[in-house]
Design an enzyme around this catalytic site. Structure first.
Site, PDB file in Angstrom:
ATOM      1  N   ASP A  93       0.845  -1.194   0.000  1.00  0.00           N
ATOM      2  CA  ASP A  93       0.000   0.000   0.000  1.00  0.00           C
ATOM      3  C   ASP A  93       0.882   1.247   0.000  1.00  0.00           C
ATOM      4  O   ASP A  93       1.697   1.440   0.909  1.00  0.00           O
ATOM      5  CB  ASP A  93      -0.911   0.027   1.236  1.00  0.00           C
ATOM      6  CG  ASP A  93      -1.993  -1.048   1.187  1.00  0.00           C
ATOM      7  OD1 ASP A  93      -2.109  -1.694   0.133  1.00  0.00           O
ATOM      8  OD2 ASP A  93      -2.709  -1.220   2.187  1.00  0.00           O
ATOM      9  N   GLU A 143     -10.213  -9.285   0.905  1.00  0.00           N
ATOM     10  CA  GLU A 143     -10.116 -10.737   1.003  1.00  0.00           C
ATOM     11  C   GLU A 143     -11.123 -11.299   1.991  1.00  0.00           C
ATOM     12  O   GLU A 143     -11.447 -10.662   2.989  1.00  0.00           O
ATOM     13  CB  GLU A 143      -8.693 -11.132   1.419  1.00  0.00           C
ATOM     14  CG  GLU A 143      -7.652 -10.695   0.406  1.00  0.00           C
ATOM     15  CD  GLU A 143      -6.291 -10.438   1.018  1.00  0.00           C
ATOM     16  OE1 GLU A 143      -6.131 -10.664   2.229  1.00  0.00           O
ATOM     17  OE2 GLU A 143      -5.394 -10.000   0.278  1.00  0.00           O
ATOM     18  N   THR A 151      -4.101 -16.021  -4.031  1.00  0.00           N
ATOM     19  CA  THR A 151      -2.784 -15.398  -4.155  1.00  0.00           C
ATOM     20  C   THR A 151      -1.675 -16.362  -3.791  1.00  0.00           C
ATOM     21  O   THR A 151      -1.914 -17.501  -3.426  1.00  0.00           O
ATOM     22  CB  THR A 151      -2.672 -14.154  -3.243  1.00  0.00           C
ATOM     23  OG1 THR A 151      -2.753 -14.591  -1.885  1.00  0.00           O
ATOM     24  CG2 THR A 151      -3.770 -13.169  -3.531  1.00  0.00           C
ATOM     25  N   GLU A 193      -3.483 -14.389  -8.504  1.00  0.00           N
ATOM     26  CA  GLU A 193      -2.637 -13.216  -8.598  1.00  0.00           C
ATOM     27  C   GLU A 193      -1.411 -13.440  -7.736  1.00  0.00           C
ATOM     28  O   GLU A 193      -1.409 -14.305  -6.843  1.00  0.00           O
ATOM     29  CB  GLU A 193      -3.384 -11.954  -8.146  1.00  0.00           C
ATOM     30  CG  GLU A 193      -3.925 -12.024  -6.739  1.00  0.00           C
ATOM     31  CD  GLU A 193      -4.862 -10.877  -6.388  1.00  0.00           C
ATOM     32  OE1 GLU A 193      -4.769 -10.378  -5.253  1.00  0.00           O
ATOM     33  OE2 GLU A 193      -5.671 -10.512  -7.254  1.00  0.00           O
ATOM     34  N   LEU A 226       3.423 -10.902  -4.023  1.00  0.00           N
ATOM     35  CA  LEU A 226       4.495  -9.925  -3.896  1.00  0.00           C
ATOM     36  C   LEU A 226       4.989  -9.537  -5.283  1.00  0.00           C
ATOM     37  O   LEU A 226       4.742 -10.251  -6.254  1.00  0.00           O
ATOM     38  CB  LEU A 226       5.649 -10.528  -3.078  1.00  0.00           C
ATOM     39  CG  LEU A 226       5.306 -10.957  -1.643  1.00  0.00           C
ATOM     40  CD1 LEU A 226       6.472 -11.713  -1.023  1.00  0.00           C
ATOM     41  CD2 LEU A 226       4.918  -9.771  -0.783  1.00  0.00           C
TER      42      LEU A 226
END
Length: 842
Positions: free
Chosen positions: A482, A564, A725, A766, A769
């Protein structure tokens, strides 16, 4: 107006109607080496022919923009380059040979220009300049030494040409010095032949960086060396940077004819051109691959006009494998596109960053008819699969978090457009963007501002990309990756000031304002409404045209922190550090009320009982009485609590997805536009019996349970895709960095994938990192398309996190382009395999 060079450049003038004498050859050789430019006269093209082409072309350029754009980058023909692509002052029309008349007529037909004279004069010009190109190229080859003109038949006989008719419109105000009509660039061709009108403005850049004027002269054409010939000649012939500047406030007209290698040509400097005392400056590459690098047919990297062949394939001292008779293996090809097989490569682990194989001078050894090379990437041994003709998995790229600001305005649209063009040019399918609740509904309940998103969506559609849209109902900021802060709407924060229990709460009473507790899913605490149905329905109505046109392919529903489906059990704002187990987040009054109702159903068997020995955010499982092996998590009460805690998570997903299906129903593409859910890969402590970090996050996945199968069944109920993820993470890497965490991301990935696929649920993914290296991309590919799966299951889509300046770095972008091709099941082109020394005989 002043220029860096007031004096014109004195270039040799070659009379092509006469034999090439030694003196002329000497001056031509000097010009090709120093400038890459020279001039020709007595070329056999009349002034009258140029006047006809100018007059007929002017009619087309004077048409309204909407008419010309019928031939633009998004049209079927793509022959017209409009002003906003390469320069605000430049537009052009492309006419391809050898059938120049047919090419010109196709464009004219689209524009309803029925005059056949346009196509006829261009065929005449194309024929003349084609023969002229062949003659000039032989002259240029002669400058390399005796007998080099014989290389024409073996290397250049399949060349082809195309014409660009260029129109330059000056800015209204020419007070600024050296206003560029077209920025500095090199030509991609072998040769370029240019006619410029009397307005002039062509400049070439000297080796010391000075811009020199090439003045127009009646009856004279300008010829320059292009990138392909520079690479083929190992820079014995120079492809110089040049540009066009406005010298007068008048329209400028020019014709540029580009003589190029055939698309399948593998460009490699011959041994005799390189010479024994020199090394190759360029890696071998396929002509079409370089053209796509500079200007793809789908939109083009037109912003790359300042990039050169050296950026693409230049490596000093690139060693090439030799066969026994000394002939380069690559040059034994017949010019056809190569069929290549990947082989394993032994690699060393000394350098932290990877360079192209052979790029640092490592030697090649030929054994058993195959090539084995040494690379400098940080891994010990890798066996790469060939993903050619495997299932097509769409690839999307997540846009930056701050692409829309708090005023709901698009940030830096020009830079975004440039980056999106690059993504389109490497065949990325689309982009993903968060629609933030804290931005859109910031002003008050049901007061929606979609302005910035509308502008963004129009840009994406104009570039012929697809959209995945995330309904983001959480706070942005404070988590990994973020870089901006987007809070929940202020009016929601104000409600939370009066009723702080609308936020998740830990056992110490600390509130987490990242998202709302699931305890209020059925409570009318948000100005008389429950959930986010109104928000989602507003989006559906506002963006109807993008659903109708098929631009929006997926709506992802945010279901918790970071979007999530999990509890916010490990918030950095509460000083959590990896690999802490986190804490349960069920101590707000609404969830406590839910738990009390559940215990009442058990005839108060657990009334008043408290969880004990659960530790704190940064505890390890073995340090607690609850999560340790044989701990209270597996007691009767522990199992009761964990079942309730995880069921709240499932019920929340069930309710929100039901509303989402209702909000986004009723469109022609509804059946294809699945709602998507994102679930984090909580892989630390996965190798322990309790799976403590998963338990606090709401996944009841201890050693004796499958915590993901119930979630998969809930998703199947709503025809929802699971977006998972951490598919790029390797268990070995986690062990090397944090051996005490007993993490197993690979084991977790396979458990989740199998749970979803067994339930008939589509799975997208996805990366967790930033990923720029081959090793990470290969891991994603392995999970995206499991090898040997009898059911041939694969990911439905992959989203790359995220668009950034780092991704745009040349070597990172080339790795990503390679990854996209493999996800699409496309064959890797020759230059990619040659570059890595992963090829057999061409």
């Amino acid at each position: 107006m002043k220029y860096q060079s007031e004096n014109p450049l004195q270039l040799p003038v070659l009379d092509v109607s006469q034999p090439l004498h030694s003196s002329s050859l000497s001056s031509l050789a000097a010009a090709c080496q120093e400038w890459g430019f020279f001039q020709i006269i007595n070329h056999g093209i009349s002034k009258d022919l140029y006047s006809k082409i100018y007059s007929l072309s002017k009619k087309i350029f004077c048409l309204p923009s909407e008419s010309k754009l019928k031939l633009g980058p998004f049209s079927l023909l793509k022959t017209y380059t409009p002003h906003f692509i390469a320069s605000p002052f430049f537009e052009s029309l492309r006419v391809s040979g050898p059938d120049f008349a047919a090419s010109a007529q196709r464009s004219a037909d689209v524009l309803s220009e029925q005059d056949s004279e346009f196509s006829e004069v261009l065929q005449e010009y194309g024929n003349k300049v084609t023969e002229l190109s062949k003659m000039i190229l032989k002259f240029v080859l002669m400058t390399l030494g005796d007998g080099y003109e014989t290389k024409y038949e073996s290397e250049f006989k399949n060349c082809h040409g195309y014409l660009r008719i260029n129109n330059y419109t000056p800015p209204e105000n020419l007070e600024k010095e050296e206003t560029e009509g077209l920025g500095k660039h090199t030509d991609m061709s072998c040769l370029t032949i240019v006619y410029q009108d009397e307005i002039g403005g062509l400049q070439v850049r000297s080796k010391d960086g000075k811009w020199m004027n090439i003045l127009p002269c009646e009856g004279t054409l300008v010829v320059n060396i292009g990138d392909m010939l520079q690479a083929w000649s190992n820079e014995r012939l120079r492809s110089s940077e040049h540009r066009v500047v406005f010298k007068k406030p008048l329209n400028r007209f020019s014709l540029a004819f580009f003589w190029c290698f055939e698309d399948d040509k593998v460009i490699l400097a011959p041994d005799e051109v390189v010479g024994q005392e020199h090394t190759r400056i360029y890696k071998p590459f396929v002509c079409l691959d370089y053209v796509k690098y500079r200007e793809s047919n789908e939109k083009g990297r037109f912003e790359k006009v300042g990039f050169t062949v050296k950026d693409f394939a230049g490596v000093v001292g690139f060693p090439m494998p030799k066969s026994e008779n000394g002939i380069d293996r690559v040059r034994r090809s017949t010019g056809k596109r190569c069929s290549c097989k990947l082989r394993s490569v032994l690699v060393k682990s000394s350098a932290p960053s990877r360079s192209a194989v052979g790029g640092s001078g490592e030697k090649f050894a030929e054994q058993d008819g195959s090539l084995h090379g040494i690379a400098s990437w940080n891994q010990q041994e890798i066996q790469e699969r060939d993903f050619t003709n495997t299932p097509y998995v769409p690839v999307y790229v997540m846009l930056p978090l701050g692409i829309i600001n708090m005023e709901c305005k698009l940030v830096d649209p020009r830079e975004l457009i440039n980056q999106l063009r690059i993504l389109k040019s490497i065949n990325v399918d689309g982009v993903m963007v968060d629609c933030w609740w804290g931005i859109v509904e910031a002003r008050g309940p049901r007061q929606y501002n979609w302005g910035g998103y509308k502008r963004l969506f129009r840009i994406v559609r104009a570039l012929n990309l697809k959209l995945q849209v995330v309904m983001s109902f959480h706070e942005c900021g404070g988590n990994v990756g973020d870089d901006v802060h987007i809070p929940l709407p202020q009016w929601v924060i104000e409600i939370g000031t009066k009723d702080p229990d609308i936020f998740f709460t830990d056992k110490e009473g600390r509130r987490n304002q990242e998202c709302l507790t699931w305890g209020i899913d059925k409570e009318r605490v948000l100005s008389g409404r429950t959930g986010f149905f109104d928000y989602m329905r507003s989006f559906r109505v506002e963006f109807e045209e993008f659903f109708r046109d098929g631009v929006i392919t997926e709506i992802e529903i945010g279901l918790g922190p970071c979007g999530e489906l999990r509890y916010p059990s490990y918030p950095a704002k509460h000083d959590w550090k990896y690999p802490g187990i986190g804490e349960f987040q069920c101590y707000d009054k609404y969830l406590m009320k839910s738990f009390e109702k559940t215990t009442e159903a058990r005839v108060n068997q657990f009334w008043g009982k408290q969880l004990e020995g659960v530790g704190s955010y940064n505890s390890k499982p073995h340090e607690t009485k609850f999560f340790c092996d044989g701990g209270a998590y597996d007691s009767y009460y522990g199992r009761f609590f964990l079942k309730w805690y995880s069921q709240v998570l499932i019920d929340h997903g069930d309710q929100v997805l039901a509303l989402a299906n209702l909000a986004f129903a009723g469109t022609p593409i509804a059946a294809k536009c699945f709602d998507s859910l994102a679930a984090i890969g909580i892989h630390w402590w996965y190798k322990t019996a309790s799976h403590a970090a998963e338990l606090t996050a709401g996944f009841y996945n201890s050693a004796n349970r499958d915590g993901y199968a119930p979630i998969a069944l809930m998703l199947k109920k709503h025809k929802t895709t699971l977006n998972f993820t951490c598919v790029e993470l390797r268990t070995l890497d986690q062990y090397e960095e944090f051996p005490e965490a007993l993490a197993d991301p690979e084991g977790l990935v396979w458990q989740v994938l199998n749970a979803a696929w067994d339930a008939g649920v589509h799975v997208a993914s996805e990366n967790a990192l930033p990923c720029y290296d081959r090793q990470g991309f290969n891991k994603i590919l392995q999970n995206a398309k499991p090898y040997g799966d009898p059911d041939k299951r694969h990911l439905s889509a992959f989203t790359y996190l995220r668009l950034s300046p780092d991704l745009m770095v040349e070597h990172n972008l080339m790795e990503f382009e390679r990854f996209v091709k493999q996800m699409h099941g496309k064959i890797l082109l020759c230059y990619e395999l040659i570059r890595e020394n992963l090829y057999e005989d061409l």
